[in-house]
Design a protein around this motif. Structure first.
Motif, PDB file in Angstrom:
ATOM      1  N   ALA A 200      49.854 -41.802  96.682  1.00 10.61           N
ATOM      2  CA  ALA A 200      48.897 -40.899  96.033  1.00 10.61           C
ATOM      3  C   ALA A 200      48.401 -41.596  94.784  1.00 10.61           C
ATOM      4  O   ALA A 200      49.049 -42.523  94.274  1.00 10.61           O
ATOM      5  CB  ALA A 200      49.544 -39.563  95.678  1.00 10.61           C
ATOM      6  N   MET A 201      47.240 -41.150  94.286  1.00  7.23           N
ATOM      7  CA  MET A 201      46.691 -41.748  93.069  1.00  7.23           C
ATOM      8  C   MET A 201      46.104 -40.672  92.173  1.00  7.23           C
ATOM      9  O   MET A 201      45.732 -39.577  92.623  1.00  7.23           O
ATOM     10  CB  MET A 201      45.614 -42.783  93.390  1.00  7.23           C
ATOM     11  N   THR A 219      45.488 -37.697  97.576  1.00  5.65           N
ATOM     12  CA  THR A 219      46.578 -38.043  98.482  1.00  5.65           C
ATOM     13  C   THR A 219      46.001 -38.118  99.885  1.00  5.65           C
ATOM     14  O   THR A 219      45.317 -37.179 100.316  1.00  5.65           O
ATOM     15  CB  THR A 219      47.700 -36.981  98.452  1.00  5.65           C
ATOM     16  N   PRO A 220      46.227 -39.190 100.626  1.00  2.00           N
ATOM     17  CA  PRO A 220      45.731 -39.250 102.005  1.00  2.00           C
ATOM     18  C   PRO A 220      46.260 -38.074 102.829  1.00  2.00           C
ATOM     19  O   PRO A 220      47.376 -37.597 102.614  1.00  2.00           O
ATOM     20  CB  PRO A 220      46.272 -40.585 102.528  1.00  2.00           C
ATOM     21  N   LEU A 221      45.453 -37.639 103.770  1.00  2.00           N
ATOM     22  CA  LEU A 221      45.771 -36.445 104.546  1.00  2.00           C
ATOM     23  C   LEU A 221      47.157 -36.516 105.190  1.00  2.00           C
ATOM     24  O   LEU A 221      47.919 -35.540 105.159  1.00  2.00           O
ATOM     25  CB  LEU A 221      44.706 -36.243 105.635  1.00  2.00           C
ATOM     26  N   ALA A 222      47.511 -37.650 105.745  1.00  3.08           N
ATOM     27  CA  ALA A 222      48.785 -37.764 106.452  1.00  3.08           C
ATOM     28  C   ALA A 222      49.992 -37.675 105.530  1.00  3.08           C
ATOM     29  O   ALA A 222      51.118 -37.463 106.000  1.00  3.08           O
ATOM     30  CB  ALA A 222      48.825 -39.093 107.216  1.00  3.08           C
ATOM     31  N   LEU A 223      49.767 -37.825 104.209  1.00  5.27           N
ATOM     32  CA  LEU A 223      50.878 -37.827 103.254  1.00  5.27           C
ATOM     33  C   LEU A 223      50.914 -36.563 102.396  1.00  5.27           C
ATOM     34  O   LEU A 223      51.739 -36.466 101.479  1.00  5.27           O
ATOM     35  CB  LEU A 223      50.775 -39.068 102.351  1.00  5.27           C
ATOM     36  N   ARG A 224      50.065 -35.604 102.688  1.00  4.76           N
ATOM     37  CA  ARG A 224      50.017 -34.391 101.882  1.00  4.76           C
ATOM     38  C   ARG A 224      51.183 -33.459 102.220  1.00  4.76           C
ATOM     39  O   ARG A 224      51.789 -33.564 103.269  1.00  4.76           O
ATOM     40  CB  ARG A 224      48.673 -33.679 102.080  1.00  4.76           C
TER      41      ARG A 224
END
Length: 285
Positions: A200-201, A219-224
């Motif tokens: 995430a950033m 945060t990229p969708l797959a890591l939310r």
């Protein structure tokens, strides 16, 4: 004419500075965008304006626009919003939308379209201001760190994805590397790192008139759903406080209840709502 237009960001900052300093939180976008254009230059012509209620009155309203994007209105009296309409119609008669706090953009839209209700609300955001920072407890796995040059390619992709996800205009060339690199070099871009990989950033604007704003947070969708976004937001918020910010701000899309609830848990409190109004082309000019 009470409105004065200029294409010079330096002139605008000098003329409008006292007005913007009256409430720097509500003027955060005008402050940060104009400062970026002043220091880095604009890729395309920019338009700035400031308004006085009378010849000897102080500046009490301001706006900016980077065509073809919509005008961004700062907090202003309804009279100033209405008087801005003929000024902008003369230079941009094809204008189709406006952005700012609810009262002034509705006054502008009613004047532009010729009647109340001659528009639709196409986007709503809420400005939050940090009270007491409350980091996630327990924190997710990983740690916060400043982004480095090694992260540049990935984070540039995330910057593009953030613009797409939030409905912002995407760069015509699709290349966010330079803008991302500038944040990295300035030490304003943080990541949440798990086992050596960013997950995430969050970035933060420079401190201007005592305020700094966390933007973007992604945060990229797959890591939310794993707490990474909250953890990196807390980290960048603390970094802004450590750098001397008196107010730390962020915007959240009102259509996203998850992010709004997250920011409240971190200690952010609602300050003011803003809207994008898109004009009904069937209404008379």
């Amino acid at each position: 004419m009470a409105w004065q237009l200029t294409d010079d960001a330096g002139e605008f900052r000098t003329a409008a500075a006292p007005c913007l300093a009256l409430d720097p939180a509500r003027s955060t976008l005008l402050l940060t965008i104009s400062e970026s254009l002043r220091t880095n230059g604009a890729g395309a012509p920019a338009r700035f304006g400031y308004w006085r209620a009378g010849e000897d009155a102080p500046v009490s309203a301001a706006f900016l626009q980077t065509p073809p994007l919509r005008p961004l209105l700062g907090p202003m009296p309804d009279r100033a919003a209405r008087e801005l309409v003929p000024v902008l119609r003369a230079v941009d008669p094809s204008l189709s939308s406006v952005q700012g706090e609810e009262a002034c953009v509705r006054a502008f839209a009613a004047e532009w379209t010729g009647r109340p209700g001659g528009w639709r609300v196409s986007h709503r955001v809420r400005l939050f201001r940090l009270g007491e920072l409350t980091p996630p407890d327990p924190a997710p796995a990983g740690r916060a760190r400043l982004a480095t040059a090694a992260d540049l390619s990935l984070l540039a992709e995330w910057m593009s994805a953030f613009a797409t996800d939030t409905g912002q205009p995407v760069r015509a060339d699709g290349d966010y590397r330079q803008a991302t690199a500038e944040r990295v070099v300035a030490g304003r871009l943080w990541v949440w790192d798990v086992a050596g990989a960013p997950v995430a950033m969050a970035s933060v604007t420079p401190i201007l008139a005592g305020q700094a704003r966390a933007a973007p947070v992604y945060t990229p969708l797959a890591l939310r759903g794993r707490g990474y976004g909250g953890a990196v937001t807390a980290a960048v918020s603390q970094a802004a406080l450590d750098a001397g910010a008196e107010q730390v701000l962020l915007y959240a899309d009102l259509a996203n209840p998850t992010s709004n609830a997250l920011y409240r848990r971190l200690g952010y409190r609602p300050l003011v709502d803003s809207q994008v109004l898109t004009f009904d082309r069937r209404t008379p000019a």
